[in-house]
Design a protein around this motif. Sequence first.
Motif, PDB file in Angstrom:
ATOM      1  N   PRO A 368       0.837  -1.206   0.000  1.00 18.40           N
ATOM      2  CA  PRO A 368       0.000   0.000   0.000  1.00 18.40           C
ATOM      3  C   PRO A 368       0.868   1.252   0.000  1.00 18.40           C
ATOM      4  CG  PRO A 368       0.034  -0.986   2.177  1.00 18.40           C
ATOM      5  CD  PRO A 368       0.770  -1.939   1.270  1.00 18.40           C
ATOM      6  N   LEU A 369       0.330   2.327  -0.508  1.00 19.33           N
ATOM      7  CA  LEU A 369       1.070   3.580  -0.595  1.00 19.33           C
ATOM      8  C   LEU A 369       1.445   4.097   0.789  1.00 19.33           C
ATOM      9  CD1 LEU A 369       2.170   5.798  -2.464  1.00 19.33           C
ATOM     10  CD2 LEU A 369      -0.048   6.930  -2.293  1.00 19.33           C
ATOM     11  N   VAL A 370       0.642   3.777   1.787  1.00 19.67           N
ATOM     12  CA  VAL A 370       0.933   4.233   3.151  1.00 19.67           C
ATOM     13  C   VAL A 370       2.264   3.665   3.633  1.00 19.67           C
ATOM     14  CG1 VAL A 370       0.106   4.237   5.526  1.00 19.67           C
ATOM     15  CG2 VAL A 370      -1.520   4.449   3.650  1.00 19.67           C
ATOM     16  N   THR A 371       2.545   2.412   3.281  1.00 18.07           N
ATOM     17  CA  THR A 371       3.815   1.802   3.679  1.00 18.07           C
ATOM     18  C   THR A 371       4.990   2.479   2.991  1.00 18.07           C
ATOM     19  OG1 THR A 371       2.682  -0.319   3.981  1.00 18.07           O
ATOM     20  CG2 THR A 371       5.075  -0.370   3.804  1.00 18.07           C
ATOM     21  N   VAL A 423       2.310  -0.883  -6.217  1.00 15.36           N
ATOM     22  CA  VAL A 423       1.980   0.023  -5.120  1.00 15.36           C
ATOM     23  C   VAL A 423       0.516   0.421  -5.265  1.00 15.36           C
ATOM     24  CG1 VAL A 423       2.517   2.210  -3.994  1.00 15.36           C
ATOM     25  CG2 VAL A 423       4.353   0.855  -5.018  1.00 15.36           C
ATOM     26  N   ALA A 424      -0.302  -0.049  -4.351  1.00 14.11           N
ATOM     27  CA  ALA A 424      -1.740   0.239  -4.404  1.00 14.11           C
ATOM     28  C   ALA A 424      -2.011   1.592  -3.755  1.00 14.11           C
ATOM     29  CB  ALA A 424      -2.518  -0.860  -3.684  1.00 14.11           C
ATOM     30  N   PHE A 425      -2.780   2.425  -4.434  1.00 15.23           N
ATOM     31  CA  PHE A 425      -3.070   3.772  -3.947  1.00 15.23           C
ATOM     32  C   PHE A 425      -4.507   4.121  -4.285  1.00 15.23           C
ATOM     33  CE2 PHE A 425      -1.308   3.970  -8.183  1.00 15.23           C
ATOM     34  CZ  PHE A 425      -2.195   4.784  -8.864  1.00 15.23           C
ATOM     35  N   PRO A 426      -5.128   5.018  -3.524  1.00 12.61           N
ATOM     36  CA  PRO A 426      -6.499   5.434  -3.826  1.00 12.61           C
ATOM     37  C   PRO A 426      -6.535   6.453  -4.955  1.00 12.61           C
ATOM     38  CG  PRO A 426      -5.721   6.540  -1.862  1.00 12.61           C
ATOM     39  CD  PRO A 426      -4.631   5.591  -2.261  1.00 12.61           C
ATOM     40  N   ILE A 427      -7.579   6.396  -5.744  1.00 21.83           N
ATOM     41  CA  ILE A 427      -7.764   7.376  -6.820  1.00 21.83           C
ATOM     42  C   ILE A 427      -8.250   8.711  -6.262  1.00 21.83           C
ATOM     43  CG2 ILE A 427      -8.957   7.853  -8.984  1.00 21.83           C
ATOM     44  CD1 ILE A 427      -6.953   5.607  -9.160  1.00 21.83           C
ATOM     45  N   ILE A 553      -6.441   1.290 -12.381  1.00 15.16           N
ATOM     46  CA  ILE A 553      -5.328   2.243 -12.314  1.00 15.16           C
ATOM     47  C   ILE A 553      -4.501   2.021 -11.053  1.00 15.16           C
ATOM     48  CG2 ILE A 553      -4.746   4.692 -12.197  1.00 15.16           C
ATOM     49  CD1 ILE A 553      -7.259   5.253 -13.811  1.00 15.16           C
ATOM     50  N   GLY A 554      -5.179   1.791  -9.935  1.00 16.97           N
ATOM     51  CA  GLY A 554      -4.467   1.604  -8.683  1.00 16.97           C
ATOM     52  C   GLY A 554      -3.686   0.317  -8.599  1.00 16.97           C
TER      53      GLY A 554
END
Length: 570
Positions: A368-371, A423-427, A553-554
């Motif tokens: 996740p992008l937070v990491t 890397v998973a991130f929110p749109i 996209i994510g």
Amino acid sequence: LCETELSRALKMEDPNRNNNSASTTDNGIPSIENSSSKKRSSCPYLDTINRRVLDFDFEQSCSVTLLSGPHIYGCLVCGKFFNGRGKHTPAFTHSVDEIHCVFIHLRSGKFYCLPDNYEIVDNPSLDDIRQALHPQQFTAEFIQSGTLDANTELARDLWGRQYLPGFVGLNNLHKTDYVNATLQALAHVRPIRDFFLQVSSSTNSNSHLACSFGDFMRKLWSNQRFKSNVDPHEMIQAISVASKKKFHAGTQAAASEFLPWFLHQLHIGVGGTSKKSSIVHDTFQGILEVTTRQAKKLTRKLKDTTDDEGSDAEESSPKPPYDNMSSKVEFVLEESTKTIPFLHLTLDIPEKPLFKDEDGGLVIPQEPLVTVLQKFDGVTFCDSKKPQQRCRYRLKQMPDYLILDLARFKKNDFYIEKNPTIVAFPIKNLDLTSYVHPIESKQITESEIKRMNVSELKKTLIKYGYKDVANNSLEKSELVNACLKYISNPIIDRQIYDLVANICHEIPAEVGREGQRNPLQDGSYKCHVQHKGSGQWYEIQDLHVQETMPQLIGLSESYILIFEKKKKNA
């Protein structure tokens, strides 16, 4: 004789065809002396114009001499470019040899008839060609109206193909897909787009790169093009010249290296300096606090406590003062803090696993992008490129548009390796509030606010980013209440971002295994951008433009992310 030659012969035989015509030479070709005063509203050769062969995206250089400059003319019959229009020039010779008589000046957009050498003015039938060369609909009023973002009407080219302005494909000029993806992303950053739509060679900008980017932006968003795609020949040439061929056609490069260089060149091109801001810095620049801990070796001299009573000879001979000293080495941590501006943030992706799947390929993990953003949490000290040094990063001020660079490529002594971690991130609604540590400033008290006049209250609100509130408040009591609400007793300013553009890098499945091939050279770039009016996301890879789902996209191999900060509610 063909119809064109017959019309020309009749025209040459008529001595009264125009009262302002110039005298002719011995061979029957009109003289060009005092030709600057010759203007006509009609021309008998307009029916020879072939709009299907016209392509104004190519570099404006003569097809005979290969020279470029301010006096390049385009033949509207065959589409070729020639230099000059006087006697013995390539354009003049071409008009006589090929009987191609209608030309357009590529810099000014004026039309001329050669070899008669008169200007064609006030002819509505040529307006579409002038618009295709230099789109003129992008006035300040048109841009501020928001029509570009709200437009959902499709335009048509000469072949009847439909396209959506701003979402058109770019031709790949041999390994220039990294430039195409970067230009597509920047074309949808609204402040950059709105500013460069009005930048041209006629403005005060002396940078050829900035002018070329403005011309490219107008072509990309024009709805009066003759074709449904854009060939960025002139843009690539300007980039190659400005970078001294570091970024040029035929050589693949990393978009993470090209984007900072390109933004810096645009900043300088529009008049920005290290002390003077520009539209680029106003849009992308934030403030970062870097705390560095450096381990330094400290050598201390210790006195030897052993009392050595030797012979009389030793006692009689004097000893140097350092003979009875011993050294001790210690490591001391030195800490220093400095504040620096930034245009983009580089995020380190965790290393890929060493184990493989059943087919021999690496298992692609997800993070996740937070990491990945843990590097900028303001607490963690991360390893630096320098030995025995660790750094802590704190975000002090966030920009309106945030660029995140995911460091996927790593170069060792043998080859370049790519980290395929997703890397998973929110749109939408990426909350970065917890990562921001604002610059401490003096708090304005309630009594100070009540003593301010109307002008001071408005300036205070504008200073703290509440310009809309200041402009919409009429009474002093409203301004006082707004200052007490937002400044004296402020609510936490939340840093919420929405995705604007996503640049991806993809490689074939067999590339990168065992380091046999270069993933940077063999890979390709694509870009995801959103249409603000409809909310539809598009995937653009060179000439291919197609709709895509935001959920995909994510989960793509994102390389560069551009987020837009949500505006404060008035």
